[in-house]
Each structure stands twice: as structure tokens, then as C-alpha cells.
Design an enzyme around this catalytic site. Structure first.
Site, PDB file in Angstrom:
ATOM      1  N   GLU A 136      46.934  40.958  34.910  1.00  0.00           N
ATOM      2  CA  GLU A 136      48.335  40.563  35.768  1.00  0.00           C
ATOM      3  C   GLU A 136      47.984  39.617  37.145  1.00  0.00           C
ATOM      4  O   GLU A 136      47.416  40.919  37.980  1.00  0.00           O
ATOM      5  CB  GLU A 136      48.716  42.317  36.361  1.00  0.00           C
ATOM      6  CG  GLU A 136      50.550  42.111  36.759  1.00  0.00           C
ATOM      7  CD  GLU A 136      50.925  43.480  37.110  1.00  0.00           C
ATOM      8  OE1 GLU A 136      51.806  43.496  38.097  1.00  0.00           O
ATOM      9  OE2 GLU A 136      50.379  44.497  36.697  1.00  0.00           O
ATOM     10  N   ARG A 142      36.637  52.362  34.120  1.00  0.00           N
ATOM     11  CA  ARG A 142      36.850  51.628  34.853  1.00  0.00           C
ATOM     12  C   ARG A 142      35.354  51.721  35.480  1.00  0.00           C
ATOM     13  O   ARG A 142      34.311  52.122  35.869  1.00  0.00           O
ATOM     14  CB  ARG A 142      37.550  51.475  36.343  1.00  0.00           C
ATOM     15  CG  ARG A 142      38.866  51.705  35.519  1.00  0.00           C
ATOM     16  CD  ARG A 142      40.072  51.961  37.319  1.00  0.00           C
ATOM     17  NE  ARG A 142      40.318  51.420  38.261  1.00  0.00           N
ATOM     18  CZ  ARG A 142      40.781  50.049  37.634  1.00  0.00           C
ATOM     19  NH1 ARG A 142      41.464  50.304  37.020  1.00  0.00           N
ATOM     20  NH2 ARG A 142      41.530  49.328  38.381  1.00  0.00           N
ATOM     21  N   LYS A 157      43.263  45.768  43.592  1.00  0.00           N
ATOM     22  CA  LYS A 157      43.985  45.197  44.213  1.00  0.00           C
ATOM     23  C   LYS A 157      45.444  45.516  45.587  1.00  0.00           C
ATOM     24  O   LYS A 157      45.372  44.592  46.625  1.00  0.00           O
ATOM     25  CB  LYS A 157      44.867  44.612  42.778  1.00  0.00           C
ATOM     26  CG  LYS A 157      43.939  43.501  42.285  1.00  0.00           C
ATOM     27  CD  LYS A 157      45.156  42.397  41.157  1.00  0.00           C
ATOM     28  CE  LYS A 157      44.769  43.316  40.165  1.00  0.00           C
ATOM     29  NZ  LYS A 157      45.550  41.975  38.825  1.00  0.00           N
TER      30      LYS A 157
HETATM   31  P1  ATP Z   1      43.441  47.817  39.663  1.00  0.00           P
HETATM   32  O1  ATP Z   1      43.650  48.311  39.281  1.00  0.00           O
HETATM   33  O2  ATP Z   1      41.880  46.841  41.023  1.00  0.00           O
HETATM   34  O3  ATP Z   1      44.960  46.587  41.222  1.00  0.00           O
HETATM   35  P2  ATP Z   1      44.605  46.067  37.085  1.00  0.00           P
HETATM   36  O4  ATP Z   1      43.763  47.293  36.056  1.00  0.00           O
HETATM   37  O5  ATP Z   1      45.664  46.619  37.543  1.00  0.00           O
HETATM   38  O6  ATP Z   1      43.315  45.983  38.618  1.00  0.00           O
HETATM   39  P3  ATP Z   1      44.908  43.968  35.309  1.00  0.00           P
HETATM   40  O7  ATP Z   1      45.558  42.094  35.973  1.00  0.00           O
HETATM   41  O8  ATP Z   1      46.373  44.860  35.139  1.00  0.00           O
HETATM   42  O9  ATP Z   1      44.389  45.039  36.995  1.00  0.00           O
HETATM   43  O10 ATP Z   1      43.216  44.576  34.825  1.00  0.00           O
HETATM   44  C1  ATP Z   1      43.584  43.165  34.294  1.00  0.00           C
HETATM   45  C2  ATP Z   1      41.985  43.663  33.007  1.00  0.00           C
HETATM   46  O11 ATP Z   1      40.711  44.307  33.992  1.00  0.00           O
HETATM   47  C3  ATP Z   1      42.538  44.956  31.936  1.00  0.00           C
HETATM   48  O12 ATP Z   1      42.416  45.022  30.877  1.00  0.00           O
HETATM   49  C4  ATP Z   1      41.939  45.889  33.282  1.00  0.00           C
HETATM   50  O13 ATP Z   1      42.207  47.193  32.255  1.00  0.00           O
HETATM   51  C5  ATP Z   1      40.798  45.396  33.516  1.00  0.00           C
HETATM   52  N1  ATP Z   1      40.110  46.074  34.912  1.00  0.00           N
HETATM   53  C6  ATP Z   1      40.655  46.254  35.963  1.00  0.00           C
HETATM   54  N2  ATP Z   1      40.096  46.962  36.787  1.00  0.00           N
HETATM   55  C7  ATP Z   1      39.046  47.284  36.701  1.00  0.00           C
HETATM   56  C8  ATP Z   1      37.538  47.953  36.383  1.00  0.00           C
HETATM   57  N3  ATP Z   1      37.583  48.088  37.824  1.00  0.00           N
HETATM   58  N4  ATP Z   1      36.696  47.713  35.554  1.00  0.00           N
HETATM   59  C9  ATP Z   1      36.965  47.079  34.615  1.00  0.00           C
HETATM   60  N5  ATP Z   1      38.080  46.920  34.195  1.00  0.00           N
HETATM   61  C10 ATP Z   1      39.000  46.812  35.085  1.00  0.00           C
HETATM   62 MG    MG Z   2      47.046  46.653  35.593  1.00  0.00          MG
END
Ligand code: ATP
Ligand code: MG
Length: 576
Positions: A48, A273, A283
Site C-alpha cells: 500500500e 510477519r 508503517k
Molecule cells: P505495516 O503493518 O508495516 O504498515 P502493511 O502490511 O500494512 O505493513 P503493506 O503495504 O500492506 O503493509 O504490505 C505489503 C506486503 O508486505 C503485504 O503482503 C504484507 O503482508 C507484507 N508485509 C508487511 N509487513 C511485513 C512483515 N513485517 N513481515 C513480512 N511481510 C510483511
Molecule cells: Mg497492509
């Protein structure tokens, strides 16, 4: 070399030795064997664009792009841009450059969920026509109230039984902009008594009169992430939709949408994660650190962002290697950041040229060395790789050593320089401290007087004479001035979320995470160093040239130290 400055990664190494598991790799291999998806493997990385990528995303990138490459498949880069209020073009650009830097390539497959807004709208209309979606006039608060809890079922919305024709009419008027933000939503008609809260008539569309970074003002209704994500995967023909564990509870909903629409159904696989000690990976929290000025920006070298790691001097190889070694798990856990540092040292040890620099200079005059004489000594650029060659290091009568390498009153186990004691200067001679000059006002040591033994030049017949320590040094007349930024963990606690009563997670920030040393000296070889170049400063650690370097002044970031066991002894002494 001084025995007190050796690398010790035994803890990290023992983790690395366990064979990493990757159950997703096994699932894909089995699917291929069974000729599922006609033998295709197609994954995607779906960020995102609401912040910079962090090391957790790097793991997801490595996994999605890596598996596709391994099995001869494809991986798309898709921006899940369904939330216009938080998204920015800056983030899209940073994400692309970070993915590239990590060493992955999406070819021409750069997609956006917003490219599918028309298709998603059509899908919503289809569901309304099937009697599977309805326009609801409850406010966000009311929807929450009607939803029930984990222990109590929800209640049906009073608008749930609206006739199809009315729903179609209202939905098209939502799109036409007739209603204010938050006044209506489109909801899936599933089951308000489902034990899974995600299935209790979730919202599919909300009204939001906001400008989108790609579609501008064309839309005033936006699909929710839950309605957009699975359908976007389907539209792209994704075979394996890899995501993190928190989406496990959303899978029944994604399945429901795909089945009701009767479209291509990717297989969703969840993994744990990545969490790292001494840092936060969210984020939202990283944005808070940037906005509240706890760090200098998204690419501050203390940040766990890909941009931060890059600026700090991490290499893409070390991050990919780290991802491979920690494996892919189904259960959440926290990885010791020492493991990441271990992977980094391993890479830099092989590739970074070794040079000499002094962080806190102490002037040393070699009284029996001829004034005005300069010798060009041979230094090895990297003993791990003879192909990296040698260079010349100038030696003269006045040099600098690090203040830490001298003690007027040396404790036991301190083998470096002290009054009447001999040490070797790396690539040069054995010197002996014969006098200590002090500031009469403060008593601080300002200069050492030493003598050198001309017979002991490195490489000469008598050079093998044993002394207990070898020190790094620079020639005062030849050295360049430099700034060095030393970093420590951003958070004092291993788990920054573990807070004392009344404190927030930011109360765990480490006030000593950055120390700037502005009067460092480095050997003249480094005058040519360009931003991004990495070096090992002998006995001190790995350092990378920062883009802040300007006008002949070089700024170095300490990427990671070589662990100094002396520091440990010193700590023990302090306690005693
Ligand atoms: P955050 O929780 O840090 O804001 P998010 O999951 O909202 O992260 P996205 O931009 O939606 O951020 O993530 C893009 C991809 O990265 C998704 O498939 C998500 O599952 C993966 N991802 C995000 N954080 C992690 C993590 N800590 N470990 C592994 N994969 C991750
Ligand atoms: Mg997300």
C-alpha cells in the site's frame, strides 16, 4: 591484530546453522507436480503506497519475487492504492527504487488496484444483482455497534432487506456523488451471526470525496482493501497469493467474494510477519517517528526501512541472505537483530576494502623518526580477497592513534599502548611510549611521545618480533578530516512495545542512538570515497560514505561494529 577487537557472531551463527524452513516453497513444488494452474506460478508483491518499505516488506519481496524466479514464474508489483487519503506519489517512487535496489525486477508488470476501479465497481453491481450486497445507511459508529463482539452475535442492519432495484439505484447515486462522506456504504450480505467478524456483512465501498494520486477526482466512492485485494489478485491471474498471518481470518471473506463472483481463485497462503528486536515494523509507527522528528527522515540510518538500511551501508545481498536464513514460519516470532548484522558482516568482510581511520584522535610524536621523512608503506586492501590488491599508506613523524588505545594506568587485560609499553603500528613499526604530555589545566592527555624501532618495519626480517597489540593510525600531515556518525539501536528495549505504565512506545527510544564525531581523521586513500562506498575501518567496524558528504568533507555512517570484547570486560569492570 589486537586480540581484543575480534568479531564474535557465535550467537547469530548458531541460529543460522539450523536449516531454514520454507513451507510455501514446498506447497508450490507440490502444486507444480500436480499440474495445478496449468503449471503456472504467478505471485505479486502488493504494497500500500502509504509509507516507505521496511525490512518486513523486504522479506515479502524476497519471498514473492524469489519463489517466482525459482519456479520459472512471474511476480507482479501491485500498488494496493484503495485509500486516497493516506497515499502519495513519493511513496510509490520510493517503493519502486527499494524493490530494484533489493535486486528484483517486475518487468512491465507494474499494476495498481486503482486500475481496476471500474472492474471492481462492476463486480459490486453483480453482487447487488445476486442479492449478495446492499446499500446501508448506518453510520460507521452504528455499524460497529451492530457488529457484535467475539462472544455476541451481531444484529442485522435495518437496511439489509432493501430490494435489489433500490440498491442498484442508490449505489449508482453514491458513485455519482449525490451523498456526503460517511452517509452510506455498500455491504456484503453474508451472516451477522458468523463467529468470524470479517463475515458480518463487511463494508465493500465507502463514500470519500477525495483526490486519488492516480484517478484524480474521477471517483468519490472507494472499495475497501478487503473488497479490492482478492479481486485484484484474481484479475491478474495470481496463482499463489502470499500474505501475512493477520489475513488468515480474512481468507473466508476473500473466498466468499471470489466464489460468489465465479472468477479465478488464487490460493492464499499466510506466513508469519518478520519482527526484529530493538525496532518497530509498522508503517504507522515509522511515520510517527518521522513526523515527530525522532529521526531525520524515512532514510535515517537508524530506521528499519530499506532506504535507511541502504544509507546505513547494508548491502542487498546481506538482506536477501538474511531472509533466506531466517526461513518462513507459520508462527509469529521475533528475530534477533544480531542475526541481520551477522549476515551483513559476512558480506562486508569479503567485499569492503580495509582502511585506517581514527575516530577520537590522540597525537603521537615519534621523536627518533627523522623530521620531514615520509615512507609509503604497503597495505593490503582485503586479506579475504588478494584480488583487491594493495595500496600505499604514508607514515611520518607525527601520527594519530585512537584515544581508546592508550591508558596511562592500564588495567589488567589492556594490552594496548601505555607508558613504557610497546605496540605495533599496523603495516609500520613497533613503537614505545616514553612520555605523556598533559594539559596542565585539565590533566587530560594531549600528546604521547614515542620512539620507534627502525628494525621492525612490517615485512622486514625482524618484523616478527612479538608485541601484544597492533594499533591502527594515520599520518597527521596526510590524513583527511572526516565526520563519523555512530549509531546504536533506535530502541533501548528488545521489545519496544513493552512499556512501563503510563509510557508510550516512544518512551523506549534510545536517547543515545546517534553520536556524531566531527574531528575524525582517515588515511588519504579515502579522499576519493564516494557516497555509498563501504569500508572496514580496521579494528573499528564497517563504515559507509553518507550522501551528506560535501565540499571535500567526507561523512561516514558506522554500518556495524566489529564486536569488541574489550567493551564487555570494561562493562564488567564498571559494575565491579
Ligand atoms: P505495516 O503493518 O508495516 O504498515 P502493511 O502490511 O500494512 O505493513 P503493506 O503495504 O500492506 O503493509 O504490505 C505489503 C506486503 O508486505 C503485504 O503482503 C504484507 O503482508 C507484507 N508485509 C508487511 N509487513 C511485513 C512483515 N513485517 N513481515 C513480512 N511481510 C510483511
Ligand atoms: Mg497492509
Amino acid at each position: 591484530m589486537d586480540k581484543t577487537a575480534k568479531q564474535d557472531n557465535s550467537k547469530a551463527a548458531s541460529i543460522a546453522d539450523c536449516a531454514p524452513s520454507n513451507f510455501i516453497r514446498n506447497i508450490i513444488a507440490e502444486d507444480l507436480q500436480a499440474n495445478k494452474n496449468e503449471g503456472r506460478v504467478h505471485t505479486r508483491f502488493p504494497p500500500e503506497p502509504n509509507g516507505y518499505l521496511h525490512i518486513g516488506h523486504a522479506k515479502s519481496i524476497w519471498l514473492n519475487f524469489g519463489l517466482a524466479a525459482e519456479f520459472g514464474g512471474l511476480c507482479n508489483l501491485r500498488f494496493d492504492d484503495t485509500n486516497p487519503s493516506k497515499e502519495e506519489v513519493e511513496y510509490v517512487e520510493s517503493i519502486k527504487s527499494d524493490v530494484r535496489w533489493l535486486g528484483f525486477d517486475w518487468g512491465d508488470r507494474e499494476y495498481y488496484a486503482s486500475d481496476y476501479f471500474s472492474q471492481l465497481y462492476e463486480y459490486a453491481v453483480q453482487l447487488i444483482k445476486k442479492g449478495k450486497a446492499y446499500v446501508c445507511d448506518l453510520s460507521a459508529d452504528e455499524i460497529r455497534e451492530y457488529r457484535g463482539t467475539l462472544t455476541e452475535p451481531g444484529r442485522n442492519s435495518p437496511y439489509r432487506e432493501r430490494p435489489v432495484a433500490e440498491n442498484l439505484d442508490l449505489f449508482s447515486r453514491m458513485r455519482a456523488g449525490e451523498f456526503p462522506d460517511g452517509s452510506r456504504t455498500l455491504r456484503a450480505k453474508i451472516d451477522m451471526a458468523s463467529p468470524n467478524l470479517n463475515m458480518r456483512d463487511p463494508v465493500m465501498y465507502r463514500i470519500l470525496h477525495a483526490t486519488h494520486h492516480r484517478t484524480g477526482g474521477r471517483w468519490c466512492i472507494y472499495p475497501t482493501y478487503d473488497f479490492a485485494h482478492g479481486q485484484s489478485d484474481s484479475i491478474e491471474g495470481i496463482t499463489h497469493s502470499i500474505c501475512t498471518l493477520e489475513f488468515e481470518d480474512h481468507r473466508p471473506l476473500y473466498d466468499w467474494f471470489l466464489d460468489e463472483l465465479g472468477i479465478h481463485h488464487p490460493q492464499q497462503i499466510e506466513f508469519a510477519r518478520l519482527n526484529l528486536t530493538h525496532t518497530v515494523l509498522s508503517k504507522r509507527k515509522l511515520l510517527e517517528l518521522v513526523q515527530q522528528g525522532h529521526v531525520a527522515g524515512w532514510d535515517d540510518p537508524r530506521m528499519p526501512t530499506v532506504a535507511g538500511f541502504r544509507r546505513r551501508g547494508y548491502t542487498p545481498e546481506s538482506i536477501r541472505n538474511f531472509c533466506e536464513r531466517i526461513g518462513v514460519a507459520k508462527r509469529n516470532s521475533i528475530v534477533d537483530i544480531a542475526m541481520l548484522e551477522h549476515c551483513l558482516r559476512e558480506d562486508l568482510n569479503r567485499h569492503a576494502p580495509r582502511v585506517m581511520a581514527v575516530l577520537r584522535p590522540l597525537r603521537v610524536v615519534i621523536t627518533n623518526y627523522p623530521d620531514g621523512q615520509v615512507e609509503e608503506l604497503d597495505a593490503i586492501n582485503n586479506p579475504e580477497d588478494p584480488g583487491m590488491g594493495t595500496r600505499k599508506v604514508p607514515f611520518s613523524r607525527v601520527i594519530y592513534i585512537d584515544q581508546e588505545d592508550f591508558r596511562e594506568d592500564p588495567p589488567k587485560q589492556f594490552y594496548r599502548l601505555a607508558p613504557d609499553r610497546e605496540v605495533r603500528l599496523r603495516y609500520a613499526y613497533i613503537i614505545k611510549c616514553v612520555d605523556v604530555v598533559k594539559d596542565p589545566a585539565t590533566g587530560a592527555v594531549t600528546e604521547l611521545r614515542c620512539t620507534y624501532d627502525p628494525e621492525t618495519r612490517s615485512g622486514s626480517a625482524r618484523s616478527s618480533r612479538k608485541v601484544k597489540a597492533t594499533l591502527h593510525w594515520v599520518s597527521a600531515a596526510h590524513a583527511i578530516e572526516a565526520e563519523v556518525r555512530l549509531y546504536d539501536h533506535l530502541f533501548r528495549k528488545e521489545d519496544p512495545e513493552e512499556v512501563e505504565e503510563g509510557g508510550g512506545w516512544t518512551s523506549n527510544l534510545n536517547p543515545l542512538s546517534l553520536e556524531k564525531l566531527t574531528s575524525c581523521r582517515a588515511e588519504p586513500f579515502l579522499a576519493r570515497a564516494a557516497p555509498g562506498n563501504s569500508y572496514q575501518f580496521e579494528r573499528l567496524g564497517y563504515f559507509c560514505v553518507d550522501p551528506d558528504s560535501a565540499g571535500g568533507r567526507v561523512v561516514f555512517n558506522r554500518t556495524v561494529g566489529l564486536r569488541d570484547t574489550w567493551a564487555k570486560i570494561e562493562r564488567a569492570q564498571k559494575k565491579a
